[in-house]
Design a protein around this motif. Structure first.
Motif, mmCIF file in Angstrom:
data_model
loop_
_atom_site.group_PDB
_atom_site.id
_atom_site.type_symbol
_atom_site.label_atom_id
_atom_site.label_comp_id
_atom_site.label_asym_id
_atom_site.label_seq_id
_atom_site.Cartn_x
_atom_site.Cartn_y
_atom_site.Cartn_z
ATOM 1 N N PHE A 41 0.844 -1.194 0.000
ATOM 2 C CA PHE A 41 0.000 0.000 0.000
ATOM 3 C C PHE A 41 0.876 1.239 0.000
ATOM 4 C CE2 PHE A 41 -2.240 -3.391 2.072
ATOM 5 C CZ PHE A 41 -3.531 -3.297 1.596
ATOM 6 N N GLU A 42 0.459 2.276 -0.707
ATOM 7 C CA GLU A 42 1.116 3.580 -0.600
ATOM 8 C C GLU A 42 0.214 4.446 0.256
ATOM 9 O OE1 GLU A 42 2.323 7.403 -3.212
ATOM 10 O OE2 GLU A 42 2.993 5.470 -4.002
ATOM 11 N N ILE A 43 0.737 4.830 1.426
ATOM 12 C CA ILE A 43 -0.057 5.592 2.384
ATOM 13 C C ILE A 43 0.673 6.877 2.763
ATOM 14 C CG2 ILE A 43 -1.187 3.526 3.307
ATOM 15 C CD1 ILE A 43 0.712 3.806 5.773
ATOM 16 N N PRO A 44 -0.074 7.892 3.189
ATOM 17 C CA PRO A 44 0.584 9.118 3.644
ATOM 18 C C PRO A 44 1.237 8.903 5.010
ATOM 19 C CG PRO A 44 -1.769 9.286 3.990
ATOM 20 C CD PRO A 44 -1.528 7.998 3.249
ATOM 21 N N ILE A 45 2.355 9.561 5.225
ATOM 22 C CA ILE A 45 2.975 9.577 6.550
ATOM 23 C C ILE A 45 2.451 10.819 7.249
ATOM 24 C CG2 ILE A 45 5.122 9.802 7.836
ATOM 25 C CD1 ILE A 45 6.514 8.236 5.637
ATOM 26 N N LEU A 46 1.737 10.617 8.352
ATOM 27 C CA LEU A 46 1.111 11.719 9.057
ATOM 28 C C LEU A 46 1.984 12.272 10.179
ATOM 29 C CD1 LEU A 46 -2.475 10.203 9.286
ATOM 30 C CD2 LEU A 46 -1.536 11.705 7.517
ATOM 31 N N THR A 47 2.942 11.464 10.630
ATOM 32 C CA THR A 47 3.809 11.878 11.725
ATOM 33 C C THR A 47 5.105 11.090 11.674
ATOM 34 O OG1 THR A 47 3.923 12.203 14.124
ATOM 35 C CG2 THR A 47 2.784 10.237 13.352
ATOM 36 N N LEU A 48 6.167 11.689 12.149
ATOM 37 C CA LEU A 48 7.465 11.021 12.260
ATOM 38 C C LEU A 48 7.817 10.871 13.738
ATOM 39 C CD1 LEU A 48 9.480 12.899 9.480
ATOM 40 C CD2 LEU A 48 8.694 10.529 9.400
ATOM 41 N N ASP A 49 8.505 9.791 14.052
ATOM 42 C CA ASP A 49 9.047 9.551 15.392
ATOM 43 C C ASP A 49 7.991 9.356 16.476
ATOM 44 O OD1 ASP A 49 11.715 9.776 14.409
ATOM 45 O OD2 ASP A 49 11.471 11.953 14.402
ATOM 46 N N GLU A 50 6.775 9.083 16.089
ATOM 47 C CA GLU A 50 5.744 8.700 17.057
ATOM 48 C C GLU A 50 4.758 7.768 16.363
ATOM 49 O OE1 GLU A 50 2.601 12.284 17.256
ATOM 50 O OE2 GLU A 50 4.614 12.865 17.897
#
Length: 155
Positions: free
Chosen positions: A98-107
């Motif tokens: 799946f190609e999904i959006p990354i909504l947050t980094l490091d959590e």
């Protein structure tokens, strides 16, 4: 009558435009040039039997980040991220991708994945954690290393 028809047509186009914006969730703003990178990702939740490939492909498009999530099974038929449903992009018979959006980094980022492995479909809650300090060259991906090995073997 003409005025009502014009207003109706305008409302339909505005509705379609708003709907198309809602359906394509954007990833979070990423301070990277547009391109393809690798990123480490951890999966938690579910029964613990499933896994995802890490590092994974991390794509920056128009300043937004997206991840290619490859499951350890071909039994995932959709994912839900931030209320939006994403369908697999893999070929039939291959592990689910799946190609999904990354909504947050490091959590931890909550996602839902639907699996058909248990006979009937089940939505399972997971979290994905993407690590900003691991962002690197696309050449660090396992599939890229495999391509290099095959290329060397052919020579």
């Amino acid at each position: 009558m003409k005025r009502k028809l014009s207003s109706l047509i305008a409302a339909v186009f505005i509705g379609i435009g708003a709907f198309s914006c809602i359906c394509q969730a954007a990833g979070m703003d990423i301070d990277k040039e547009d391109g393809e990178y690798s990123i480490q990702v951890d999966l938690e939740g579910g029964s613990g039997k499933a896994s995802v490939t890490s590092p994974t492909l991390f794509t920056v498009k128009d300043g937004n980040g997206y991840a290619q999530i490859q499951w350890s099974s071909s039994n995932y038929d959709y994912m839900i991220v931030d209320g939006e449903k994403y369908l697999p992009t893999n070929e039939e018979g291959m592990n689910s991708v799946f190609e999904i959006p990354i909504l947050t980094l490091d959590e931890a980022m909550p996602v839902v994945a639907d699996t058909t492995a248990m006979g009937t479909p089940h939505e399972i809650d997971y979290t994905l954690t993407f690590y900003s300090d691991s962002i690197g060259s696309k050449s660090q991906l396992p599939q890229e290393a495999a391509k290099r090995v095959v290329g060397v073997a052919m020579v």
